[in-house]
Design an enzyme around this catalytic site. Structure first.
Site: not given
Length: 87
Positions: A15-16
């Protein structure tokens, strides 16, 4: 060229935050870094590209490193995955 496979152990996948760490690690190298999942291939310096792979915990990635500092870059990336993105 150096190629190796890693299994993503990060909870929640790439994810980010882990995508940003991976892109930053890749950007520190002079080598071209490519991540492949299935039939999708992206530039290792692109946070958005990494996130579009949809990598979840347990997925395998093929990492290709090609360039003048490929050994150093490959080792750095392997360590990042081995440490589950904890520095």
């Amino acid at each position: 060229m150096i190629q190796f496979e890693v299994t993503v152990t990060v909870e929640g996948g790439l994810h980010a935050r882990p995508a940003a760490l991976l892109a930053n690690h890749s950007a520190q190298s002079q080598s071209k870094i490519t991540l492949t999942k299935g039939d999708k291939q992206v530039d290792g310096r692109s946070i958005l590209g990494i996130m579009t792979l949809g990598v979840t915990q347990g997925d395998k990635l093929l990492i290709s490193v090609e360039g003048e500092d490929e050994e150093k870059a490959a080792l750095s990336l392997q360590q990042l995955f081995e440490q589950s993105f904890h520095r």
